[in-house]
Structure formats: C-alpha cells, structure tokens
Design an enzyme around this catalytic site. Structure first.
Site, PDB file in Angstrom:
ATOM      1  N   ASP A   8      39.016   1.647  30.143  1.00  0.00           N
ATOM      2  CA  ASP A   8      38.028   1.654  28.851  1.00  0.00           C
ATOM      3  C   ASP A   8      37.896   0.327  28.802  1.00  0.00           C
ATOM      4  OD1 ASP A   8      37.134   2.549  26.380  1.00  0.00           O
ATOM      5  OD2 ASP A   8      38.957   1.541  25.733  1.00  0.00           O
ATOM      6  N   ASP A  10      36.023  -1.284  25.326  1.00  0.00           N
ATOM      7  CA  ASP A  10      36.203  -1.687  23.951  1.00  0.00           C
ATOM      8  C   ASP A  10      37.445  -1.556  23.549  1.00  0.00           C
ATOM      9  OD1 ASP A  10      33.367  -2.913  23.438  1.00  0.00           O
ATOM     10  OD2 ASP A  10      32.813  -0.821  23.705  1.00  0.00           O
TER      11      ASP A  10
HETATM   12  C1  XBP Z   1      33.523   2.080  22.331  1.00  0.00           C
HETATM   13  C2  XBP Z   1      32.348   2.489  21.488  1.00  0.00           C
HETATM   14  C3  XBP Z   1      31.248   1.799  21.209  1.00  0.00           C
HETATM   15  C4  XBP Z   1      31.207   0.238  20.911  1.00  0.00           C
HETATM   16  C5  XBP Z   1      29.768  -0.275  20.553  1.00  0.00           C
HETATM   17  O1  XBP Z   1      33.500   2.733  23.462  1.00  0.00           O
HETATM   18  O2  XBP Z   1      32.380   3.572  20.844  1.00  0.00           O
HETATM   19  O3  XBP Z   1      30.199   2.636  20.495  1.00  0.00           O
HETATM   20  O4  XBP Z   1      31.534   0.382  19.371  1.00  0.00           O
HETATM   21  O5  XBP Z   1      28.957   0.031  21.781  1.00  0.00           O
HETATM   22  P1  XBP Z   1      34.574   2.732  24.643  1.00  0.00           P
HETATM   23  P2  XBP Z   1      27.502   0.433  21.835  1.00  0.00           P
HETATM   24  O6  XBP Z   1      35.868   2.824  23.700  1.00  0.00           O
HETATM   25  O7  XBP Z   1      34.386   3.915  25.349  1.00  0.00           O
HETATM   26  O8  XBP Z   1      34.494   1.474  25.557  1.00  0.00           O
HETATM   27  O9  XBP Z   1      26.821   0.251  20.323  1.00  0.00           O
HETATM   28  O10 XBP Z   1      26.718   0.409  22.911  1.00  0.00           O
HETATM   29  O11 XBP Z   1      27.925   2.042  21.481  1.00  0.00           O
END
Ligand code: XBP
Length: 260
Positions: A8, A10
């Site tokens: 993953d 973020d």
């Molecule tokens: C994390 C998310 C993302 C980020 C923002 O995804 O939910 O929405 O917060 O990015 P993951 P975007 O945990 O799967 O990495 O604005 O590009 O959506």
C-alpha cells in the site's frame, strides 16, 4: 516462500496524509476561494472515505457553501482534486514526505532476494510517481513488477479490485503474496482478495490495538518496519527491524496454522 510483497502507499510507504494530502487539499481550497479547511482531526475522520475526489464529494454533502447541483459538485470536486494533486507534488518535491522507517530496507531485501513487489494503491498515479521518484529515484518503477493505482482500480479500497488486478498481473495466487497495509480499508481489501496482510500502524490509525487486528486475521501488526519493538505477535529476540526474513517466518507459520 512469499512470492510477492504488495505495498500500500499512503500511510504505509510514507506518512502522506496529514502533512501531504491534507495540506494540499487546504492549499487547493484557498487557491480556489473555497471557504473549507480540513483540520488534522477532521481529516482523520474523512479518511474513512477512500479516494481524494470521493472524500471531497462526501464532505460537500456536509458543507453549507457547496454547490447544490450534483453536476456542479462533480465539476468542483474534479477541479479541486486536480489542483490538490499538483500541490501535493510540490510538497513532495520540497522533501517534506519521506519513506517510513524500514521501508527502504525491505525494498532492498526484496530486490536482493528477487522477491517481486507490487504497488497496490487507490491513490492517483501522479501522486505515486511524485512520492516514489523523490524517495527511490527515477528508476523506482523498475523495482516493482506491477503498479496498480486509482486509474486501473476505480473501485476504491475496501473493495479488493486493486489486489485482484495486482495478483492477476503477477500471476501469483493470493496466499503466496503478502500485503503491507496501515488502514482498516486496506486490510479489508487485501483480505477480501485472500491475501495475507501485516499492518504497520500509521499516524491516523495508530489507536487500533494489535489484539483487535490479530483477531481480524491480520498476520502481524506493529508500529513500523524499522523496529522489531511493539509488534504483535512479538518479534524474535535479536531482530532489530522487520525485514524479508522476519516476514517469511511470520507468513510461513500462519500458512501452517491459518487463522480460523
Ligand atoms: C489512500 C487514499 C487516497 C489518498 C489521496 O489510498 O485513500 O485517497 O488519501 O489520494 P491507499 P488521491 O491507502 O490505497 O494508498 O487524492 O489521489 O485519491
């Protein structure tokens, strides 16, 4: 043997939410003359909604200055989201977001042991490009055998679409992979795809206690890959970080005694 590690992004690869995406959203609101601001705590609650554009649309339902018409809301969310992603890239370029401890080491372990890796995120591809090229260099893409982002997987976590796509691309059965996640939606997505998962708790999901996670079938949970302290089940003595060997051990013992 683990055939593939699925990362993953973020919260797991880097702490991007509070000082990255949240800051960029607030800068975008300011630049677009929108009166909303998301404080740290409020943003934590909004993280229950995966996807930046979806998060904006969700919040507009609660904001009194939001456009009334659904089409106008969609347009505004689109515009703010694009702007937010540009501002996020600037924040990354300024060096404000770093890999979490132990991430680089585990990537190096995998490269050395020829264990394939995949990126499995529901974030936009431009955000992943910005973060990983700043932290791993321009050759970062060659380190990953598959990169699944929001553009390929529009059904956001906890939907398992991103995991299914990664497994398909890697031609790896779910049980032969290991996912690394930080948030309940990511854990649910991996598990729905049948992929064993470990949790490195992040800023916004630090309060979830290991017993609860383990009860939900997570292989192991701890504060970071960079330290063997605070993990549950506890790390073997002598371990200083959670590297590929440690992951293999945890993964194999779970395969021998799968959680009910
Ligand atoms: C994390 C998310 C993302 C980020 C923002 O995804 O939910 O929405 O917060 O990015 P993951 P975007 O945990 O799967 O990495 O604005 O590009 O959506």
């Amino acid at each position: 043997m683990i055939e593939a590690i699925l990362w993953d992004v973020d919260g797991t690869v880097a702490e991007t939410e509070r000082d990255g995406h949240r800051r960029a959203f607030n800068q975008a609101f300011q630049m677009a003359n929108v009166p909303w601001r998301w404080n740290e705590q409020y943003y934590g609650a909004l993280l229950a909604v995966s996807g930046g554009r979806e998060r904006l649309l969700h919040d507009m339902r609660l904001q009194e200055h939001a456009p009334i018409e659904p089409g106008d809301r969609e347009q505004l969310a689109e515009r703010l989201h694009r702007l937010k992603n540009e501002l996020y890239a600037d924040i990354v370029a300024q060096g404000h977001l770093k890999l979490r401890p132990g991430v680089r080491e585990l990537i190096d372990d995998c490269v050395q042991a020829r264990v394939r890796m995949g990126i499995v995120t529901t974030t936009s591809r431009c955000n992943v490009d910005a973060l990983l090229s700043s932290q791993l260099g321009d050759q970062w893409k060659s380190m990953f055998s598959t990169i699944v982002c929001a553009e390929q997987a529009p059904k956001k976590k906890p939907h398992p679409q991103a995991y299914f796509l990664a497994l398909q691309a890697l031609r790896v059965p779910p049980a032969a992979a290991l996912a690394i996640e930080d948030a309940p939606a990511g854990v649910a997505a991996a598990q729905a795809a049948g992929v064993p998962v470990i949790v490195t708790r992040s800023h916004y999901f630090a309060a979830t206690q290991p017993p609860a996670e383990l009860a939900r079938g997570v292989l192991a949970a701890g504060p970071s890959l960079g330290s063997a302290l605070g993990w549950s089940p506890t790390a073997d003595s002598g371990e200083t970080r959670i590297g590929l060997e440690q992951l293999h051990r945890r993964w194999s013992s779970a395969n021998m005694h799968p959680c009910a």
